[in-house]
Design a protein around this motif. Structure first.
Motif, short mmCIF file in Angstrom:
data_model
loop_
_atom_site.label_atom_id
_atom_site.label_comp_id
_atom_site.label_asym_id
_atom_site.label_seq_id
_atom_site.Cartn_x
_atom_site.Cartn_y
_atom_site.Cartn_z
N UNK A 137 26.22 52.59 33.54
CA UNK A 137 26.39 51.11 33.29
C UNK A 137 27.81 51.06 32.21
N UNK A 138 27.98 51.78 31.32
CA UNK A 138 29.22 51.51 30.61
C UNK A 138 30.40 51.63 31.47
N UNK A 139 30.70 52.81 32.51
CA UNK A 139 31.67 53.00 33.56
C UNK A 139 31.74 51.43 34.22
N UNK A 140 30.68 51.03 34.55
CA UNK A 140 30.58 49.65 35.29
C UNK A 140 31.29 48.38 34.53
N UNK A 141 30.71 48.25 33.49
CA UNK A 141 30.99 47.55 32.64
C UNK A 141 32.55 47.42 32.16
N UNK A 142 33.19 48.63 31.60
CA UNK A 142 34.56 48.72 31.59
C UNK A 142 35.29 48.54 32.83
N UNK A 143 35.05 49.18 34.04
CA UNK A 143 35.57 48.81 35.13
C UNK A 143 35.61 47.17 35.34
N UNK A 144 34.64 46.69 35.41
CA UNK A 144 34.66 45.09 35.69
C UNK A 144 35.51 44.41 34.66
N UNK A 145 35.60 44.91 33.46
CA UNK A 145 36.67 44.09 32.58
C UNK A 145 37.90 44.58 32.89
N UNK A 146 38.17 45.59 33.34
CA UNK A 146 39.79 46.03 33.59
C UNK A 146 39.95 45.29 35.04
N UNK A 147 38.96 45.07 35.95
CA UNK A 147 39.28 44.35 37.00
C UNK A 147 39.33 43.08 36.83
N UNK A 148 38.94 42.37 35.87
CA UNK A 148 39.18 40.97 35.68
C UNK A 148 40.53 40.75 34.96
N UNK A 149 40.58 41.84 34.19
CA UNK A 149 41.99 41.66 33.39
C UNK A 149 43.32 41.69 34.40
N UNK A 150 42.95 42.79 35.24
CA UNK A 150 44.07 42.87 36.16
C UNK A 150 44.16 41.60 37.09
N UNK A 151 43.01 41.04 37.61
CA UNK A 151 43.19 39.86 38.23
C UNK A 151 43.82 38.61 37.60
N UNK A 152 43.34 38.50 36.21
CA UNK A 152 44.01 37.45 35.28
C UNK A 152 45.46 37.36 35.13
N UNK A 153 45.88 39.03 35.04
CA UNK A 153 47.29 39.19 35.11
C UNK A 153 47.96 38.72 36.30
N UNK A 154 47.44 39.22 37.35
CA UNK A 154 48.01 38.68 38.81
C UNK A 154 48.10 37.38 38.96
N UNK A 155 46.99 36.61 38.64
CA UNK A 155 46.97 35.15 38.81
C UNK A 155 48.50 34.39 37.77
N UNK A 156 48.57 35.11 36.73
CA UNK A 156 49.60 34.48 35.65
C UNK A 156 51.05 34.85 36.33
N UNK A 157 51.01 36.15 36.78
CA UNK A 157 52.30 36.66 37.51
C UNK A 157 52.82 36.06 38.62
N UNK A 158 51.72 35.91 39.44
CA UNK A 158 52.07 35.31 40.88
C UNK A 158 51.07 34.15 41.40
N UNK A 159 51.26 33.04 40.56
CA UNK A 159 50.21 31.99 40.72
C UNK A 159 50.42 31.28 42.29
N UNK A 160 51.29 31.51 42.90
CA UNK A 160 51.41 30.74 44.13
C UNK A 160 50.63 31.47 45.13
N UNK A 161 50.35 33.00 45.04
CA UNK A 161 49.47 33.69 46.04
C UNK A 161 47.94 33.47 45.73
N UNK A 162 47.66 32.49 44.66
CA UNK A 162 46.19 32.16 44.50
C UNK A 162 46.09 30.76 44.72
N UNK A 163 47.10 29.98 45.27
CA UNK A 163 47.01 28.66 45.42
C UNK A 163 46.10 28.19 46.53
#
Length: 286
Positions: A260-286
Motif C-alpha cells: 500500500x505504501x508503494x501504491x500511495x507513493x506512486x499515486x502521489x508521484x503520478x499526480x505531481x507529474x500530471x500537475x507539472x505537465x498541466x502547468x508546463x503544457x496547458x494547451x494540451x489539456x484544454x
C-alpha cells in the motif's frame, strides 16, 4: 370513447416521462468520451476504495479468509505503525524512493535524446529500432544475475535494474511520438526557411513535448515495479527488502502495508507529474 382514449394516452405519456427524466443524469454521464464534473469523478474514485476496503474487511473479519494468509485492515494498520515506530521503516521508504528516481532520471537522460533522434532522423531509426524493439521485451529481472556479477549487490546494481527496465520503453515511445508530428507543421517550417536542426528545435520538440512528458509519467509507474524486483535480491534496506523479510515471518500485515505504501507513493508521484505537465503544457489539456 375518444375522450377515454385521449385520457389513457395522456396517462401513458406522463408515465413514460418519469423514467426518462430520472435517467437523464445517468444517460449523460455514461455517454462515451463525455467528460464528467471533477467532483463526480473524485467521488467515484473514492467510492471504489470504500467498496474495496469494505469487501476486504468482510472477508477477514467475517472469517471467510484466514488471517494467516490475509491480514485484516486493523492488523495491517497496527503492523504499519510498528514498522515506522520500531523498525525505522521511514529509512526504507526513503532509500526506495531514491533508487526509483535515480534509475529513472538516469534512463530518461539517455533515452529521451536517443528517442528524439530516432523519431526525427530515419537513418538513426533504422539503425537503432530493431535492437530497441528486441530489448524492450527482455524482462529487467533477467539481468539481475549479470548485474550482480558486474556491479555487485550495492546501489549501482539496483539503479541499473531500473535503468534497463525504463530505458528501452522510453526510447521507443519517444521515437513514435516525435515521428508522429504533423507533416503540415514541418512543411510550413521548411517554407519559412528552417533548416534540419531548426525543424527539430522549433517544430518537432515543441510539438512532441507534452506527449513526451506524459510518456515519462507512465514509465515512472513502471519503474516502481522494477525497484521491488531489484530489492528482493541482495538488498539490506528498502521496501522490497522489508516485504521479503515479512514473507519469511508470514507477517501478511506488513506485506500488505508495504504494498500500500508503494501504491500511495506512486499515486502521489503520478499526480505531481500530471500537475507539472498541466502547468508546463496547458494547451494540451484544454
Amino acid at each position: 370513447m375518444s375522450e377515454a382514449r385521449s385520457a389513457i394516452q395522456r396517462l401513458c405519456h406522463k408515465k413514460l416521462q418519469v423514467p426518462a427524466f430520472a435517467g437523464t443524469t445517468l444517460a449523460v454521464t455514461m455517454t462515451p468520451l463525455k467528460p464528467i464534473p471533477q467532483r463526480y469523478k473524485a467521488a467515484l474514485g473514492v467510492a471504489f476504495f470504500v467498496v474495496f476496503v469494505a469487501a476486504w474487511a468482510i472477508a477477514t473479519f467475517g472469517g471467510f479468509v484466514s488471517r494467516t494468509f490475509l491480514a485484516d485492515p486493523a492488523t495491517m494498520l497496527h503492523e504499519g505503525y510498528d514498522l515506522f515506530a520500531r523498525f525505522g521503516f521511514a529509512g526504507d521508504v526513503g532509500i526506495t524512493i531514491w533508487r526509483v528516481l535515480g534509475g529513472f532520471v538516469l534512463a530518461a537522460l539517455f533515452a529521451v535524446p536517443l528517442g528524439v533522434a530516432m523519431g526525427a532522423y530515419k537513418p538513426v531509426e533504422a539503425f537503432f529500432e530493431p535492437f530497441v524493439s528486441f530489448a524492450r521485451y527482455l524482462p529487467a529481472s533477467a539481468f539481475i544475475p549479470l548485474l550482480i556479477l558486474w556491479a555487485g549487490i550495492g546501489e549501482m546494481q539496483k539503479l541499473l535494474v531500473i535503468f534497463i527496465g525504463s530505458f528501452f520503453q522510453i526510447v521507443l515511445m519517444v521515437a513514435v511520438t516525435v515521428g508522429a508530428t504533423r507533416r503540415d507543421l514541418v512543411e510550413a517550417a521548411y517554407t519559412l526557411g528552417a533548416n534540419a536542426s531548426g525543424i527539430v528545435r522549433r517544430v518537432l520538440l515543441p510539438s512532441s513535448a507534452p506527449a513526451i512528458a506524459e510518456t515519462l509519467r507512465l514509465v515512472l509507474g513502471w519503474a516502481w515495479t522494477y525497484v521491488i524486483v531489484a530489492e528482493l535480491i541482495g538488498a539490506s534496506s528498502g521496501i522490497g527488502h522489508m516485504i521479503t523479510d515479512s514473507q519469511a515471518l508470514l507477517n501478511t500485515g506488513q506485506i500488505i502495508f508495504g504494498i500500500i505504501v508503494i501504491g500511495v507513493i506512486g499515486l502521489i508521484s503520478d499526480f505531481a507529474f500530471k500537475w507539472a505537465n498541466q502547468r508546463l503544457f496547458p494547451w494540451s489539456f484544454a
